[in-house]
Design a protein around this motif. Structure first.
Motif, short mmCIF file in Angstrom:
data_model
loop_
_atom_site.label_atom_id
_atom_site.label_comp_id
_atom_site.label_asym_id
_atom_site.label_seq_id
_atom_site.Cartn_x
_atom_site.Cartn_y
_atom_site.Cartn_z
N MET A 68 0.93 -1.09 -0.12
CA MET A 68 0.00 -0.09 0.02
C MET A 68 0.66 0.85 -0.45
SD MET A 68 -3.39 -0.82 0.38
CE MET A 68 -4.59 -1.23 1.38
N ASN A 69 0.62 1.89 -0.57
CA ASN A 69 1.03 3.24 -1.35
C ASN A 69 0.18 4.44 -0.65
OD1 ASN A 69 3.77 3.04 -1.52
ND2 ASN A 69 1.96 2.35 -3.64
N LEU A 70 0.55 5.68 -0.23
CA LEU A 70 -0.83 7.28 -0.25
C LEU A 70 -0.16 7.54 -1.57
CD1 LEU A 70 -1.47 8.90 1.91
CD2 LEU A 70 0.80 9.96 1.84
N TYR A 71 -1.39 8.09 -1.58
CA TYR A 71 -1.67 8.83 -2.37
C TYR A 71 -2.64 9.56 -2.22
CZ TYR A 71 -0.53 4.59 -5.54
OH TYR A 71 -0.34 3.57 -6.17
N THR A 72 -1.72 11.01 -3.13
CA THR A 72 -3.15 12.66 -2.84
C THR A 72 -3.84 12.36 -3.97
OG1 THR A 72 -1.29 13.24 -1.60
CG2 THR A 72 -2.70 15.06 -2.75
N VAL A 73 -5.00 12.46 -4.23
CA VAL A 73 -5.80 12.62 -5.41
C VAL A 73 -6.42 14.19 -5.19
CG1 VAL A 73 -8.00 12.18 -6.63
CG2 VAL A 73 -6.58 10.15 -4.82
N ILE A 74 -6.28 14.72 -5.78
CA ILE A 74 -7.01 16.11 -6.36
C ILE A 74 -8.24 16.21 -7.64
CG2 ILE A 74 -6.52 18.64 -6.87
CD1 ILE A 74 -3.68 17.71 -5.93
N PHE A 75 -9.35 16.26 -7.41
CA PHE A 75 -10.51 16.48 -8.48
C PHE A 75 -10.76 17.85 -8.53
CE2 PHE A 75 -11.40 13.96 -4.89
CZ PHE A 75 -13.69 14.34 -4.48
N GLU A 76 -11.52 17.80 -9.51
CA GLU A 76 -12.23 19.35 -9.63
C GLU A 76 -13.10 18.73 -10.72
OE1 GLU A 76 -8.89 21.28 -12.07
OE2 GLU A 76 -7.58 20.66 -10.68
N PHE A 77 -14.47 19.77 -9.88
CA PHE A 77 -15.79 19.28 -10.44
C PHE A 77 -16.43 20.84 -10.14
CE2 PHE A 77 -17.10 17.44 -6.90
CZ PHE A 77 -17.97 17.41 -6.55
N MET A 78 -17.51 21.44 -11.37
CA MET A 78 -18.46 22.35 -10.96
C MET A 78 -17.87 23.59 -9.96
SD MET A 78 -21.09 19.99 -9.42
CE MET A 78 -22.82 21.76 -9.86
N GLY A 79 -16.30 23.41 -10.28
CA GLY A 79 -16.49 25.16 -10.32
C GLY A 79 -15.41 24.45 -8.41
N GLY A 80 -15.22 23.64 -8.13
CA GLY A 80 -14.49 23.52 -6.84
C GLY A 80 -13.39 22.43 -7.11
N THR A 81 -12.89 22.56 -6.27
CA THR A 81 -11.32 21.31 -6.62
C THR A 81 -11.71 21.14 -5.34
OG1 THR A 81 -9.89 22.74 -7.88
CG2 THR A 81 -8.52 21.25 -6.67
N TYR A 82 -11.15 19.64 -4.72
CA TYR A 82 -11.54 18.38 -3.32
C TYR A 82 -9.88 17.83 -3.78
CZ TYR A 82 -15.99 20.72 -4.15
OH TYR A 82 -16.58 21.21 -3.78
N CYS A 83 -9.39 18.11 -2.25
CA CYS A 83 -8.04 17.19 -2.13
C CYS A 83 -8.18 15.94 -0.84
CB CYS A 83 -6.78 18.11 -1.88
SG CYS A 83 -6.65 19.20 -2.77
N SER A 84 -7.52 14.53 -1.02
CA SER A 84 -7.82 14.20 -0.10
C SER A 84 -7.02 13.35 -0.04
CB SER A 84 -8.99 12.83 -0.06
OG SER A 84 -9.26 12.28 -0.71
N GLN A 85 -6.17 12.28 0.94
CA GLN A 85 -5.56 11.55 1.05
C GLN A 85 -5.79 10.07 1.58
OE1 GLN A 85 -2.28 13.68 3.08
NE2 GLN A 85 -0.78 13.64 1.25
N ASN A 86 -5.24 8.42 0.74
CA ASN A 86 -5.66 7.45 0.81
C ASN A 86 -4.68 6.57 0.70
OD1 ASN A 86 -6.63 5.78 -1.21
ND2 ASN A 86 -8.01 7.79 -1.36
N TYR A 87 -4.64 5.56 1.48
CA TYR A 87 -3.46 4.32 1.42
C TYR A 87 -3.91 3.36 0.24
CZ TYR A 87 0.39 6.13 4.97
OH TYR A 87 0.42 6.86 5.84
N SER A 88 -3.75 3.46 -1.17
CA SER A 88 -4.22 2.06 -1.80
C SER A 88 -3.33 1.00 -2.42
CB SER A 88 -4.64 3.23 -2.78
OG SER A 88 -6.52 3.70 -2.08
N ALA A 89 -3.69 0.23 -3.00
CA ALA A 89 -2.91 -0.71 -3.52
C ALA A 89 -2.22 0.03 -4.73
CB ALA A 89 -3.89 -2.50 -3.72
N ASN A 90 -3.18 0.33 -5.89
CA ASN A 90 -2.29 1.80 -6.89
C ASN A 90 -3.13 2.48 -7.52
OD1 ASN A 90 -4.94 0.66 -8.25
ND2 ASN A 90 -3.78 -1.30 -8.61
N GLU A 91 -2.81 3.40 -8.37
CA GLU A 91 -3.63 4.85 -8.68
C GLU A 91 -5.21 4.89 -9.10
OE1 GLU A 91 -1.31 3.04 -12.03
OE2 GLU A 91 -0.96 3.59 -9.90
#
Length: 92
Positions: free
Chosen positions: A1-24
């Motif tokens: 498991m690796n730590l990933y940072t996920v940045i997603f954008e929709f409807m004019g907003g940007t949302y970030c989170s982090q989680n441990y996962s097996a792959n991207e």
């Protein structure tokens, strides 16, 4: 498991989170599942999450050319565009 940072954008907003996962790809789906109850992300209904899941499995995420450990994923749903960046933050 690796730590990933996920940045997603929709409807004019940007949302970030982090989680441990097996792959991207799992990191992206986990970030969406973790945030689906967030009132700011109310538009991430179950059907949209299912649509994300389908397209991630169908086309996958794309590595960014010339970079290491950064992927991109996007698609449109009900006339909205969704853009996601996945960054392997910590290699375990």
């Amino acid at each position: 498991m690796n730590l990933y940072t996920v940045i997603f954008e929709f409807m004019g907003g940007t949302y970030c989170s982090q989680n441990y996962s097996a792959n991207e790809e799992k990191a992206l789906l986990n970030a969406l599942k973790e945030n689906i109850e967030n009132k700011e992300l109310i538009d991430f209904k179950e059907d949209l999450l299912n649509e994300f899941n389908f397209w991630v499995e169908e086309i996958g995420v794309s590595p960014l050319d010339g970079l290491v450990n950064i992927w991109y994923f996007s698609f449109s749903y009900e006339d909205e565009s969704y853009h996601c960046h996945i960054i392997k933050t910590v290699n375990l």
